[in-house]
Scaffold this active site. Sequence first.
Site, short mmCIF file in Angstrom:
data_model
loop_
_atom_site.label_atom_id
_atom_site.label_comp_id
_atom_site.label_asym_id
_atom_site.label_seq_id
_atom_site.Cartn_x
_atom_site.Cartn_y
_atom_site.Cartn_z
N ASP A 29 37.88 34.48 38.22
CA ASP A 29 38.51 33.55 37.28
C ASP A 29 37.80 32.19 37.28
O ASP A 29 37.22 31.79 38.29
CB ASP A 29 39.98 33.38 37.67
CG ASP A 29 40.81 32.83 36.53
OD1 ASP A 29 40.32 32.78 35.40
OD2 ASP A 29 41.97 32.44 36.79
N GLY A 30 37.85 31.51 36.15
CA GLY A 30 37.34 30.13 36.09
C GLY A 30 36.04 29.97 35.33
O GLY A 30 35.46 28.88 35.32
N SER A 74 40.51 42.74 31.40
CA SER A 74 41.84 43.33 31.56
C SER A 74 42.35 43.86 30.21
O SER A 74 41.83 43.48 29.16
CB SER A 74 42.81 42.28 32.10
OG SER A 74 43.13 41.36 31.08
N ASN A 77 42.99 41.05 27.99
CA ASN A 77 41.88 40.21 27.51
C ASN A 77 41.52 40.44 26.04
O ASN A 77 40.82 39.63 25.43
CB ASN A 77 40.62 40.37 28.38
CG ASN A 77 40.71 39.68 29.72
OD1 ASN A 77 40.07 40.08 30.69
ND2 ASN A 77 41.51 38.62 29.81
N ARG A 80 42.02 37.57 23.53
CA ARG A 80 41.14 36.39 23.40
C ARG A 80 40.50 36.35 22.01
O ARG A 80 40.48 37.37 21.32
CB ARG A 80 40.04 36.46 24.46
CG ARG A 80 40.62 36.31 25.84
CD ARG A 80 39.56 36.23 26.90
NE ARG A 80 40.24 35.95 28.16
CZ ARG A 80 39.78 35.19 29.13
NH1 ARG A 80 38.60 34.64 29.01
NH2 ARG A 80 40.47 34.99 30.21
N ARG A 197 40.63 35.81 44.81
CA ARG A 197 40.77 35.27 43.46
C ARG A 197 40.18 33.86 43.44
O ARG A 197 40.53 33.03 44.28
CB ARG A 197 42.24 35.22 43.03
CG ARG A 197 42.36 34.64 41.62
CD ARG A 197 43.72 34.77 41.01
NE ARG A 197 43.61 34.39 39.60
CZ ARG A 197 44.28 34.94 38.61
NH1 ARG A 197 45.14 35.89 38.85
NH2 ARG A 197 44.10 34.53 37.38
N ARG A 203 48.05 34.34 41.38
CA ARG A 203 48.60 35.49 40.65
C ARG A 203 47.73 36.72 40.90
O ARG A 203 46.54 36.59 41.18
CB ARG A 203 48.54 35.23 39.13
CG ARG A 203 49.59 34.34 38.59
CD ARG A 203 49.61 34.44 37.06
NE ARG A 203 48.42 33.86 36.46
CZ ARG A 203 48.26 32.58 36.16
NH1 ARG A 203 49.22 31.72 36.43
NH2 ARG A 203 47.15 32.14 35.60
N SER A 205 47.77 39.16 38.44
CA SER A 205 47.34 39.43 37.05
C SER A 205 47.11 40.91 36.76
O SER A 205 46.08 41.28 36.17
CB SER A 205 46.08 38.63 36.72
OG SER A 205 46.36 37.25 36.76
N GLU A 216 44.83 41.78 52.26
CA GLU A 216 44.92 40.34 52.47
C GLU A 216 44.49 39.66 51.17
O GLU A 216 43.53 40.12 50.52
CB GLU A 216 43.99 39.90 53.60
CG GLU A 216 44.37 40.44 54.95
CD GLU A 216 45.73 39.96 55.43
OE1 GLU A 216 46.07 38.79 55.20
OE2 GLU A 216 46.47 40.78 56.03
C1 FPP Z 1 37.86 35.07 33.61
O1 FPP Z 1 37.51 33.69 33.45
C2 FPP Z 1 36.67 35.90 33.42
C3 FPP Z 1 36.56 36.99 32.58
C4 FPP Z 1 37.66 37.45 31.73
C5 FPP Z 1 35.30 37.73 32.43
C6 FPP Z 1 34.63 38.08 33.72
C7 FPP Z 1 33.38 38.80 33.43
C8 FPP Z 1 32.18 38.54 34.02
C9 FPP Z 1 31.98 37.52 35.08
C10 FPP Z 1 31.00 39.35 33.63
C11 FPP Z 1 30.88 40.56 34.53
C12 FPP Z 1 29.76 41.41 34.08
C13 FPP Z 1 29.60 42.73 34.35
C14 FPP Z 1 28.43 43.45 33.82
C15 FPP Z 1 30.56 43.50 35.11
P1 FPP Z 1 38.23 32.86 32.30
O2 FPP Z 1 37.45 33.03 31.04
O3 FPP Z 1 39.67 33.28 32.21
O4 FPP Z 1 38.12 31.39 32.85
P2 FPP Z 1 39.18 30.23 32.61
O5 FPP Z 1 40.45 30.66 33.29
O6 FPP Z 1 38.54 29.06 33.26
O7 FPP Z 1 39.33 30.06 31.12
#
Ligand code: FPP
Length: 249
Positions: A29-30, A74, A77, A80, A197, A203, A205, A216
């Site tokens: 996340d982030g 998820s 997602n 979005r 996380r 959370r 989630s 843990e």
């Molecule tokens: C959550 O951060 C992140 C995601 C929903 C996407 C995670 C995906 C990747 C890091 C790419 C992985 C790639 C492969 C090939 C497996 P957010 O967008 O919710 O961040 P925020 O909470 O700061 O808005």
Amino acid sequence: MTTQPKSLTILPDDLDRERLPRHVAVIMDGNGRWAKNRHLPRIMGHQRGVDSLKDLLRCCKDWGIQALTAYAFSTENWGRPVPEVEFLMTLFERVLRRELAEMVAEGVQIHFVGDLACLPASLQEEINRAMAATAHNQKIQFVVATNYGGRREIIQACRSLAQRVQTGELQPEDIDERQFEHHLYTVGLPDLDLLIRTSGEMRVSNFLLWQVAYAEIYVTDTLWPDFDRNAFHEALRNFQHRQRRFGRL
Ligand code: FPP
């Protein structure tokens, strides 16, 4: 995966090899906040998030962790903005295509879990190709949860058990925890030991709801694109200081 300096591939002295988690999962996340802090579009955060994930996978492999599960997308997602969802789908496909040869060479066995039938056809093809090409690799199991929801996973396990009862293959009283686990996506993986996380939210989630039972949980304020080897080292140090009691005294 490029070759690392020897010093980075060795397990740090203050970690006990015998007490490493066998299976680590990450809620990455982030990404959006990381990009926003730099006045960049959100997608740049996802792009940088891929580098963090690659580094973590390499680190887990180097340090002897057997399985890493990453929450990439998820079931929620899809809500979005369409351009962000499309970017993520294309990113998964591009990364898979770009990294496959190295994953094969490095002994990574990749699995995708989730409701994969709803993903774009070209991504499904790339997923199938990657899973087939790495099926016999044994260094580390890398699980990517895509269009994944923990409740949905549990419901699909219930459905497949109910079908087996209906055909007479199974009696209701035969259903126990072990039997149930055989119908989850994580069948064959070690039990989840550590869930990390990033970005501070307390959370789960809808991630690995069954599997998290005795894991843990480690939450760090670090945003996912900044989560590096040092941050993982800290998470493992913290894990090794926990007393895992599994409900006992
Ligand atoms: C959550 O951060 C992140 C995601 C929903 C996407 C995670 C995906 C990747 C890091 C790419 C992985 C790639 C492969 C090939 C497996 P957010 O967008 O919710 O961040 P925020 O909470 O700061 O808005």
